[in-house]
Design a protein around this motif. Structure first.
Motif, PDB file in Angstrom:
ATOM      1  N   HIS A  18       0.867  -1.191   0.000  1.00 14.99           N
ATOM      2  CA  HIS A  18       0.000   0.000   0.000  1.00 14.99           C
ATOM      3  C   HIS A  18       0.896   1.231   0.000  1.00 14.99           C
ATOM      4  O   HIS A  18       1.478   1.577   1.029  1.00 14.99           O
ATOM      5  CB  HIS A  18      -0.914  -0.014   1.240  1.00 14.99           C
ATOM      6  CG  HIS A  18      -1.833   1.158   1.376  1.00 14.99           C
ATOM      7  ND1 HIS A  18      -3.145   1.027   1.805  1.00 14.99           N
ATOM      8  CD2 HIS A  18      -1.666   2.496   1.167  1.00 14.99           C
ATOM      9  CE1 HIS A  18      -3.725   2.218   1.848  1.00 14.99           C
ATOM     10  NE2 HIS A  18      -2.827   3.138   1.474  1.00 14.99           N
ATOM     11  N   HIS A  34       1.426   5.374  -1.878  1.00 17.07           N
ATOM     12  CA  HIS A  34       1.072   6.459  -2.804  1.00 17.07           C
ATOM     13  C   HIS A  34       2.426   7.076  -3.193  1.00 17.07           C
ATOM     14  O   HIS A  34       2.712   8.227  -2.887  1.00 17.07           O
ATOM     15  CB  HIS A  34       0.218   7.514  -2.115  1.00 17.07           C
ATOM     16  CG  HIS A  34      -1.004   6.986  -1.403  1.00 17.07           C
ATOM     17  ND1 HIS A  34      -2.285   7.232  -1.831  1.00 17.07           N
ATOM     18  CD2 HIS A  34      -1.134   6.230  -0.273  1.00 17.07           C
ATOM     19  CE1 HIS A  34      -3.157   6.666  -0.995  1.00 17.07           C
ATOM     20  NE2 HIS A  34      -2.481   6.053  -0.036  1.00 17.07           N
ATOM     21  N   LYS A  72      -0.435   3.621  -5.935  1.00 15.30           N
ATOM     22  CA  LYS A  72      -1.785   4.095  -6.252  1.00 15.30           C
ATOM     23  C   LYS A  72      -1.745   5.408  -7.013  1.00 15.30           C
ATOM     24  O   LYS A  72      -0.823   6.207  -6.829  1.00 15.30           O
ATOM     25  CB  LYS A  72      -2.552   4.359  -4.950  1.00 15.30           C
ATOM     26  CG  LYS A  72      -2.688   3.128  -4.075  1.00 15.30           C
ATOM     27  CD  LYS A  72      -3.377   3.477  -2.757  1.00 15.30           C
ATOM     28  CE  LYS A  72      -3.194   2.380  -1.718  1.00 15.30           C
ATOM     29  NZ  LYS A  72      -3.745   1.095  -2.097  1.00 15.30           N
ATOM     30  N   HIS A 123      -9.624   2.037   1.308  1.00 14.50           N
ATOM     31  CA  HIS A 123      -9.206   2.796   2.493  1.00 14.50           C
ATOM     32  C   HIS A 123     -10.437   2.843   3.393  1.00 14.50           C
ATOM     33  O   HIS A 123     -11.381   3.595   3.113  1.00 14.50           O
ATOM     34  CB  HIS A 123      -8.810   4.217   2.110  1.00 14.50           C
ATOM     35  CG  HIS A 123      -7.465   4.331   1.451  1.00 14.50           C
ATOM     36  ND1 HIS A 123      -7.215   3.916   0.175  1.00 14.50           N
ATOM     37  CD2 HIS A 123      -6.286   4.833   1.919  1.00 14.50           C
ATOM     38  CE1 HIS A 123      -5.945   4.159  -0.122  1.00 14.50           C
ATOM     39  NE2 HIS A 123      -5.358   4.711   0.924  1.00 14.50           N
ATOM     40  N   HIS A 130      -6.093   0.357   6.673  1.00 12.38           N
ATOM     41  CA  HIS A 130      -6.203   1.290   7.818  1.00 12.38           C
ATOM     42  C   HIS A 130      -6.969   0.606   8.946  1.00 12.38           C
ATOM     43  O   HIS A 130      -6.370   0.090   9.862  1.00 12.38           O
ATOM     44  CB  HIS A 130      -6.872   2.631   7.457  1.00 12.38           C
ATOM     45  CG  HIS A 130      -6.023   3.536   6.637  1.00 12.38           C
ATOM     46  ND1 HIS A 130      -4.918   4.169   7.121  1.00 12.38           N
ATOM     47  CD2 HIS A 130      -6.126   3.910   5.340  1.00 12.38           C
ATOM     48  CE1 HIS A 130      -4.369   4.908   6.171  1.00 12.38           C
ATOM     49  NE2 HIS A 130      -5.090   4.769   5.069  1.00 12.38           N
ATOM     50  N   ASP A 188       2.172   2.898   3.415  1.00 17.08           N
ATOM     51  CA  ASP A 188       1.222   3.963   3.053  1.00 17.08           C
ATOM     52  C   ASP A 188       1.997   5.199   2.584  1.00 17.08           C
ATOM     53  O   ASP A 188       1.471   6.314   2.653  1.00 17.08           O
ATOM     54  CB  ASP A 188       0.296   4.304   4.234  1.00 17.08           C
ATOM     55  CG  ASP A 188      -0.925   5.107   3.824  1.00 17.08           C
ATOM     56  OD1 ASP A 188      -1.211   5.192   2.619  1.00 17.08           O
ATOM     57  OD2 ASP A 188      -1.577   5.673   4.731  1.00 17.08           O
TER      58      ASP A 188
HETATM   59 FE    FE Z   1      -3.300   5.186   1.605  1.00 16.20          FE
END
Ligand code: FE
Ligand code: NIG
Length: 398
Positions: A67, A69, A136, A236, A259, A311
């Motif tokens: 996961h 970004h 992502k 999410h 999360h 994340d």
């Molecule tokens: Fe995220």
């Protein structure tokens, strides 16, 4: 004589089969980029393949950051300073900062600029032994900018020896031009999925279901469009409040819900029944100083598989180390070393729907991470430092 391309000896293994699956004084053999054999050195079939002496290192399956970004423009160090002065993550988001400030910077960046800024972040993760990473979109929030992010993510996989799994996260935030017309924007996102998928840019579809983002009904509309394109979904879910995200993800057979700080025990049980993985993001819990933690006891009771990821993003988790996340998952959430290491190998592979990695077992991709440590617990123990002594991707040194 066994026909291997290469063997690694003088190493201890965490095969990640049956818990850590420790094999002391083990060996791994590769053929055609896949693991052909792994086990105690004494049982290694006779072979004339070239041998690598690992000098007593520990070998794990290459780590998987499931996961991130990783691709975005600018950064939010300024907002960090504001939060230090008392503003909250949600307040900043409601004022048009937060995700939307990264949207402005990302829209202004070229594909090359996005790649160039992501590479140093990627390199840091690879140096720790990561061999697969999910990336992502979600800071473009318009077709061309989302497409640019996904193209940049794919390009990272050509620039470096790493597998990149992409998730389309058009439903990350409502862009300013759609303020007050959120449902319309969600419908627009649903319509973006097919053309992006046709271009080979989408491995999964993700969304942010939250009171500062999309409602469960809007999220379901996006998921329905993903289903029609034959794409798996991720969510999410229940990060800042309980909107029933975990159960919604389960209803769509999601690969994962991520999360989960506010997820209910019922939602977690629904995920377990659906086979969804719970992706834990302790960097975000820590960085936005969320006091509520995911209900690990309920996850264990439900038999949920737990993964751990960085994340990596500019707002809620500027975490550039997956090893540090191992420590945080153990220290903040009280995961065991075994749970944490499964979380960045076998269970992280499941969170991406990748059945060909995450374990040292015949038939798996030969993606390896080598560490100079005395015991696996050290991977979760140190705060900083990098014991990674080598990476192998599809059977080759990387
Ligand atoms: Fe995220
Ligand atoms: O995973 N929760 C939503 N998305 C990101 C935060 C993105 C941002 O703040 O830029 C997350 O925490």
């Amino acid at each position: 004589m066994a026909e291997f391309d290469r063997v690694w000896v003088n190493a201890h293994l965490c095969t990640m089969q049956d818990g850590l699956g420790v094999v002391r004084d083990g060996a791994v053999a590769a053929r055609d980029g896949r693991i052909a054999w792994a086990g105690p050195r004494g049982e290694l079939p006779a072979t004339e393949a070239p041998r690598t002496d690992c000098g007593g290192a520990w070998i794990l399956p290459g780590l998987i950051d499931c996961h991130t970004h990783l691709v975005f423009g600018g950064n939010r160090a300024g907002e960090f300073e504001r939060r230090l002065a008392g503003a909250t993550y949600e307040e900043i988001a409601r004022e048009g900062g937060g995700i939307l400030s990264t949207v402005r910077a990302t829209r202004a960046a070229s594909e090359d600029a996005l790649i160039a800024s992501a590479l140093p972040r990627l390199d840091g993760l690879l140096a720790e032994g990561v061999t697969t990473i999910e990336v992502k979109s979600g800071y473009g929030l318009e077709f061309e900018a989302e497409r640019r992010m996904l193209r940049a993510a794919r390009a990272l996989g050509r620039e470096r020896a790493v597998s990149v799994a992409t998730s389309f996260l058009g439903a990350h935030a409502v862009p300013p031009e759609y303020r007050g017309r959120q449902g319309e924007y969600a419908a627009l996102v649903a319509g973006m999925i097919a053309p992006l998928a046709e271009e080979g840019l989408v491995d999964a579809v993700d969304a942010f279901c939250e009171r500062i983002a999309f409602t469960p009904a809007e999220t379901a509309a996006v998921f329905q469009a993903a289903r029609e394109c034959g794409l798996p979904v991720k969510l999410h879910a229940d990060q800042l409040s309980d909107l029933g995200g975990a159960a919604l993800a389960a209803r769509f057979g999601a690969l994962s819900a991520d999360h989960l700080e506010h997820a209910s025990a019922e939602g977690l049980a629904a995920m377990a029944a659906a086979g969804s993985v719970a992706v834990l993001l302790p960097g975000a819990t820590y960085f936005i100083r969320e006091e509520r933690h995911p209900d690990i006891a309920a996850m264990r009771a439900a038999g949920l598989r737990m993964a751990i990821a960085t994340d990596m993003n500019p707002g809620s988790s500027p975490a550039r180390s997956l090893l540090l996340m191992l420590n945080m998952a153990c220290t903040l959430y009280r995961l065991t070393v075994e749970e944490a290491l499964l979380g960045v190998t076998r269970h992280a592979a499941a969170a991406l729907g990748l059945a060909d990695r995450g374990m040292l077992a015949p038939g798996m991709r030969c993606d390896l991470a080598l560490y100079r440590i005395d015991a696996p617990a050290e991977l979760c123990y140190w705060l900083g430092g990098n014991p990674c002594a080598g990476r192998v991707v599809a059977g080759r040194d990387a």
